[in-house]
Design a protein around this motif. Structure first.
Motif, PDB file in Angstrom:
ATOM      1  N   ALA A  63      59.630 -46.812   7.376  1.00 30.49           N
ATOM      2  CA  ALA A  63      58.973 -46.022   8.430  1.00 30.49           C
ATOM      3  C   ALA A  63      59.186 -44.536   8.147  1.00 30.49           C
ATOM      4  CB  ALA A  63      59.515 -46.407   9.806  1.00 30.49           C
ATOM      5  N   GLY A  64      60.404 -44.190   7.715  1.00 27.89           N
ATOM      6  CA  GLY A  64      60.714 -42.790   7.394  1.00 27.89           C
ATOM      7  C   GLY A  64      59.857 -42.263   6.253  1.00 27.89           C
ATOM      8  N   LEU A  65      59.648 -43.098   5.235  1.00 23.65           N
ATOM      9  CA  LEU A  65      58.829 -42.659   4.091  1.00 23.65           C
ATOM     10  C   LEU A  65      57.406 -42.331   4.547  1.00 23.65           C
ATOM     11  CD1 LEU A  65      59.920 -45.205   1.314  1.00 23.65           C
ATOM     12  CD2 LEU A  65      60.531 -42.787   1.460  1.00 23.65           C
ATOM     13  N   ILE A  66      56.895 -43.142   5.461  1.00 26.87           N
ATOM     14  CA  ILE A  66      55.535 -42.894   5.964  1.00 26.87           C
ATOM     15  C   ILE A  66      55.522 -41.628   6.832  1.00 26.87           C
ATOM     16  CG2 ILE A  66      53.735 -43.833   7.503  1.00 26.87           C
ATOM     17  CD1 ILE A  66      54.740 -46.674   6.376  1.00 26.87           C
ATOM     18  N   ALA A  67      56.583 -41.456   7.623  1.00 29.80           N
ATOM     19  CA  ALA A  67      56.669 -40.283   8.499  1.00 29.80           C
ATOM     20  C   ALA A  67      56.595 -38.981   7.695  1.00 29.80           C
ATOM     21  CB  ALA A  67      57.968 -40.330   9.300  1.00 29.80           C
ATOM     22  N   LYS A  68      57.178 -38.990   6.518  1.00 34.25           N
ATOM     23  CA  LYS A  68      57.182 -37.772   5.692  1.00 34.25           C
ATOM     24  C   LYS A  68      55.746 -37.288   5.420  1.00 34.25           C
ATOM     25  CE  LYS A  68      58.072 -36.419   0.905  1.00 34.25           C
ATOM     26  NZ  LYS A  68      58.947 -35.240   0.839  1.00 34.25           N
ATOM     27  N   TYR A  69      54.860 -38.211   5.065  1.00 36.61           N
ATOM     28  CA  TYR A  69      53.470 -37.805   4.799  1.00 36.61           C
ATOM     29  C   TYR A  69      52.857 -37.144   6.031  1.00 36.61           C
ATOM     30  CZ  TYR A  69      53.399 -40.638   0.521  1.00 36.61           C
ATOM     31  OH  TYR A  69      53.655 -41.148  -0.722  1.00 36.61           O
ATOM     32  N   ALA A  70      53.100 -37.746   7.187  1.00 33.98           N
ATOM     33  CA  ALA A  70      52.479 -37.254   8.416  1.00 33.98           C
ATOM     34  C   ALA A  70      53.102 -35.925   8.840  1.00 33.98           C
ATOM     35  CB  ALA A  70      52.620 -38.303   9.518  1.00 33.98           C
ATOM     36  N   ILE A  71      54.430 -35.860   8.840  1.00 31.40           N
ATOM     37  CA  ILE A  71      55.109 -34.662   9.335  1.00 31.40           C
ATOM     38  C   ILE A  71      54.809 -33.460   8.436  1.00 31.40           C
ATOM     39  CG2 ILE A  71      57.386 -33.614   9.698  1.00 31.40           C
ATOM     40  CD1 ILE A  71      58.340 -36.362  10.732  1.00 31.40           C
ATOM     41  N   GLU A  72      54.874 -33.653   7.138  1.00 35.45           N
ATOM     42  CA  GLU A  72      54.615 -32.504   6.260  1.00 35.45           C
ATOM     43  C   GLU A  72      53.167 -32.037   6.412  1.00 35.45           C
ATOM     44  OE1 GLU A  72      56.080 -33.343   2.263  1.00 35.45           O
ATOM     45  OE2 GLU A  72      58.087 -32.694   2.903  1.00 35.45           O
ATOM     46  N   HIS A  73      52.260 -32.981   6.588  1.00 35.34           N
ATOM     47  CA  HIS A  73      50.855 -32.607   6.703  1.00 35.34           C
ATOM     48  C   HIS A  73      50.567 -31.877   8.028  1.00 35.34           C
ATOM     49  CE1 HIS A  73      46.544 -32.772   6.207  1.00 35.34           C
ATOM     50  NE2 HIS A  73      46.426 -33.352   7.386  1.00 35.34           N
ATOM     51  N   TRP A  74      51.107 -32.418   9.117  1.00 31.91           N
ATOM     52  CA  TRP A  74      50.791 -31.815  10.415  1.00 31.91           C
ATOM     53  C   TRP A  74      51.650 -30.596  10.733  1.00 31.91           C
ATOM     54  CZ3 TRP A  74      51.393 -37.313  12.787  1.00 31.91           C
ATOM     55  CH2 TRP A  74      50.217 -38.046  12.561  1.00 31.91           C
ATOM     56  N   ALA A 167      56.485 -43.828  16.986  1.00 26.54           N
ATOM     57  CA  ALA A 167      57.457 -42.798  17.399  1.00 26.54           C
ATOM     58  C   ALA A 167      57.469 -41.645  16.396  1.00 26.54           C
ATOM     59  CB  ALA A 167      58.850 -43.420  17.534  1.00 26.54           C
ATOM     60  N   CYS A 168      57.430 -41.958  15.109  1.00 26.77           N
ATOM     61  CA  CYS A 168      57.426 -40.900  14.080  1.00 26.77           C
ATOM     62  C   CYS A 168      56.172 -40.042  14.199  1.00 26.77           C
ATOM     63  CB  CYS A 168      57.497 -41.505  12.686  1.00 26.77           C
ATOM     64  SG  CYS A 168      59.097 -42.232  12.303  1.00 26.77           S
ATOM     65  N   TYR A 169      55.031 -40.685  14.402  1.00 19.91           N
ATOM     66  CA  TYR A 169      53.792 -39.913  14.575  1.00 19.91           C
ATOM     67  C   TYR A 169      53.923 -39.000  15.795  1.00 19.91           C
ATOM     68  CZ  TYR A 169      51.470 -43.273  11.358  1.00 19.91           C
ATOM     69  OH  TYR A 169      51.106 -44.049  10.284  1.00 19.91           O
ATOM     70  N   LEU A 170      54.472 -39.536  16.885  1.00 19.98           N
ATOM     71  CA  LEU A 170      54.608 -38.723  18.105  1.00 19.98           C
ATOM     72  C   LEU A 170      55.493 -37.505  17.842  1.00 19.98           C
ATOM     73  CD1 LEU A 170      54.985 -41.499  20.868  1.00 19.98           C
ATOM     74  CD2 LEU A 170      53.044 -39.943  20.549  1.00 19.98           C
ATOM     75  N   VAL A 171      56.591 -37.706  17.120  1.00 20.07           N
ATOM     76  CA  VAL A 171      57.476 -36.575  16.821  1.00 20.07           C
ATOM     77  C   VAL A 171      56.726 -35.534  15.993  1.00 20.07           C
ATOM     78  CG1 VAL A 171      59.559 -35.862  15.563  1.00 20.07           C
ATOM     79  CG2 VAL A 171      59.605 -37.924  16.969  1.00 20.07           C
ATOM     80  N   GLY A 172      56.008 -35.986  14.976  1.00 14.14           N
ATOM     81  CA  GLY A 172      55.267 -35.062  14.120  1.00 14.14           C
ATOM     82  C   GLY A 172      54.219 -34.284  14.897  1.00 14.14           C
ATOM     83  N   LEU A 173      53.497 -34.987  15.749  1.00 11.67           N
ATOM     84  CA  LEU A 173      52.428 -34.338  16.521  1.00 11.67           C
ATOM     85  C   LEU A 173      53.014 -33.384  17.555  1.00 11.67           C
ATOM     86  CD1 LEU A 173      50.233 -37.544  16.907  1.00 11.67           C
ATOM     87  CD2 LEU A 173      49.610 -35.502  15.579  1.00 11.67           C
ATOM     88  N   TYR A 174      54.140 -33.790  18.143  1.00 15.80           N
ATOM     89  CA  TYR A 174      54.803 -32.938  19.131  1.00 15.80           C
ATOM     90  C   TYR A 174      55.301 -31.644  18.472  1.00 15.80           C
ATOM     91  CZ  TYR A 174      58.023 -31.576  22.856  1.00 15.80           C
ATOM     92  OH  TYR A 174      58.685 -30.889  23.844  1.00 15.80           O
ATOM     93  N   LEU A 175      55.917 -31.789  17.309  1.00 15.22           N
ATOM     94  CA  LEU A 175      56.380 -30.601  16.577  1.00 15.22           C
ATOM     95  C   LEU A 175      55.204 -29.681  16.260  1.00 15.22           C
ATOM     96  CD1 LEU A 175      58.981 -32.000  14.033  1.00 15.22           C
ATOM     97  CD2 LEU A 175      59.380 -30.232  15.737  1.00 15.22           C
ATOM     98  N   ALA A 176      54.094 -30.278  15.862  1.00 13.54           N
ATOM     99  CA  ALA A 176      52.905 -29.477  15.538  1.00 13.54           C
ATOM    100  C   ALA A 176      52.421 -28.751  16.787  1.00 13.54           C
ATOM    101  CB  ALA A 176      51.809 -30.355  14.963  1.00 13.54           C
ATOM    102  N   GLN A 177      52.450 -29.430  17.935  1.00  7.83           N
ATOM    103  CA  GLN A 177      52.025 -28.796  19.199  1.00  7.83           C
ATOM    104  C   GLN A 177      52.947 -27.643  19.561  1.00  7.83           C
ATOM    105  OE1 GLN A 177      51.674 -31.612  22.454  1.00  7.83           O
ATOM    106  NE2 GLN A 177      49.607 -32.179  21.843  1.00  7.83           N
ATOM    107  N   VAL A 178      54.251 -27.919  19.509  1.00  9.41           N
ATOM    108  CA  VAL A 178      55.236 -26.903  19.901  1.00  9.41           C
ATOM    109  C   VAL A 178      55.154 -25.691  18.977  1.00  9.41           C
ATOM    110  CG1 VAL A 178      57.730 -26.447  19.986  1.00  9.41           C
ATOM    111  CG2 VAL A 178      56.821 -28.546  20.957  1.00  9.41           C
ATOM    112  N   ARG A 179      54.904 -25.949  17.717  1.00 12.71           N
ATOM    113  CA  ARG A 179      54.842 -24.851  16.759  1.00 12.71           C
ATOM    114  C   ARG A 179      53.422 -24.292  16.644  1.00 12.71           C
ATOM    115  NH1 ARG A 179      59.581 -25.578  13.178  1.00 12.71           N
ATOM    116  NH2 ARG A 179      58.428 -24.788  11.399  1.00 12.71           N
TER     117      ARG A 179
END
Ligand code: M6R
Length: 369
Positions: A63-74, A167-179
């Motif tokens: 799950a973490g490996l997949i999260a990396k693609y999403a978080i770095e992109h967003w 959950a990982c997608y939500l964290v990534g999207l939330y970080l993108a929103q906050v930033r």
């Protein structure tokens, strides 16, 4: 209590649409604003983060490996992913501006817990993604985002994996929103698409009959290889892990681009190879590349089992078995592409007469280092 199923694992696979919906529930407002209260990390702290490190074991690591693609992109924040048992032994670089995300279904994996303790000693901010309320890892972290998968009895992680992805997608999207990054267009669109995922999981579950038939025919195979690219690579790794764990078969996953660097030598007449084909949306280059990979291995005798979007006519001629999945955006594809992996491994294991709830030598939570 198995709800008419022979094994908890089969029930838990079927519960995935609900688990995904419950994990999204109450976190996405109608206007797309995300509320992740239990994160307990103030927006100012989140704006300061300059590195993310994800630590986890087994399926949670995938799950973490997949999260990396999403978080770095967003979010455009560099993100590392590491198996928890390796993490604290290599002197990792962490400070107050590092956010560590510890992913653990049980919240009790000792390797992950020790990594969390180490990260906090180094003053990193630790966010836990867990399924078990009040377990040790969330208690020892700065914040938590619970997956709402409900109890998972089968030793093999299924519905908890899909909810970890959410959950990982939500964290990534939330970080993108906050930033304030890209907010308003792509991030908004993904938030909307996420809400449609329970339905897509429901659909993919209804499309699994060909996968069941195929799995039953492969119980005599010596090995199964898995190939993927981009987010499909961790999905391939998850497919291989499930097969080892449940069917006690040799299985290995490769990044499709690595084939020519060595592993293509393994391909011989009749070797089953499961290939995860990237979605066609946005990244057609990757799609074309994997089509060539499939042609290459098939020319060398591989039996190709191709997991591809519905209506993907380009791969059809090269698939000995074509397993169709719903078309969803690239970064979200693991949510639907993992389901055939679960069905494949559980069905093959059942065909071999194995207990899929309680595989040999394994425990649901690993509380020793
Ligand atoms: O409870 P955790 O998520 O920390 O567990 C991590 C691994 O032990 C776990 O995912 C294991 O790999 C599963 N049995 C895989 O199906």
């Amino acid at each position: 209590e198995k709800g008419g199923y022979d094994y908890f694992m089969l029930k838990e696979i079927a519960e995935q649409p609900r688990a995904v919906a419950d994990t999204l529930l109450g976190r996405v407002a109608v206007d797309g604003t995300l509320t992740l209260d239990e994160m307990r990390l103030a927006p100012e702290e989140l704006r300061d983060i300059n590195k993310i490190v994800i630590i986890a074991c087994g399926t949670s690591y995938h799950a973490g490996l997949i999260a990396k693609y999403a978080i770095e992109h967003w979010c455009r924040i560099p993100c590392e992913v590491e198996v928890a048992s390796e993490f604290r032994y290599r002197d990792p670089i962490l400070d107050r501006q590092t956010m560590v995300i510890a992913i653990s279904q049980s919240g009790e994996s000792m390797d992950t817990l020790m990594a969390v303790r180490y990260a906090r000693e180094q003053r990193a901010r630790v966010l836990a993604i867990c399924n078990v309320n009040g377990s040790t890892i969330p208690r020892e972290s700065d914040g938590v985002l619970y997956t709402h998968a409900g109890p998972e009895v089968g030793v093999a992680a299924t519905k908890t994996f899909l909810t970890q992805l959410i959950a990982c997608y939500l964290v990534g999207l939330y970080l993108a929103q906050v930033r304030n990054l890209k907010f308003g267009d792509e991030v908004n669109a993904v938030i909307e698409q996420l809400s449609g995922m329970p339905e897509q999981v429901e659909r993919v579950l209804s499309m699994m009959e060909p996968m069941r038939d195929l799995a039953r025919s492969l119980s005599g195979a010596n090995t199964v290889l898995f190939l993927g690219r981009h987010v499909g690579y961790p999905v391939a790794m998850e497919g291989a892990l499930k097969l080892k764990e449940l069917a006690y078969m040799h299985a290995e996953a490769f990044a499709a681009g690595e084939l020519k660097h060595g592993s293509i030598a393994l391909i011989e007449e009749g070797v089953p190879v499961v290939v995860v084909v990237p979605s066609r949306e946005g990244r057609s280059v990757l799609h074309d590349k994997i089509v060539s990979n499939i042609q290459e291995i098939r020319a060398r005798g591989a039996r190709t089992i191709v997991i591809a979007e519905e209506g993907d006519e380009k791969v059809r001629p090269y698939a000995d078995t074509l397993i169709e999945i719903p078309a969803v955006p690239t970064l979200l594809q693991p949510i639907v592409a993992t389901v055939p992996m679960q069905v494949f491994a559980s069905e093959l294991a059942l065909a071999k007469g194995n207990d899929v709830d309680q595989p040999r030598n394994l425990a649901k939570s690993v509380t020793v280092e």
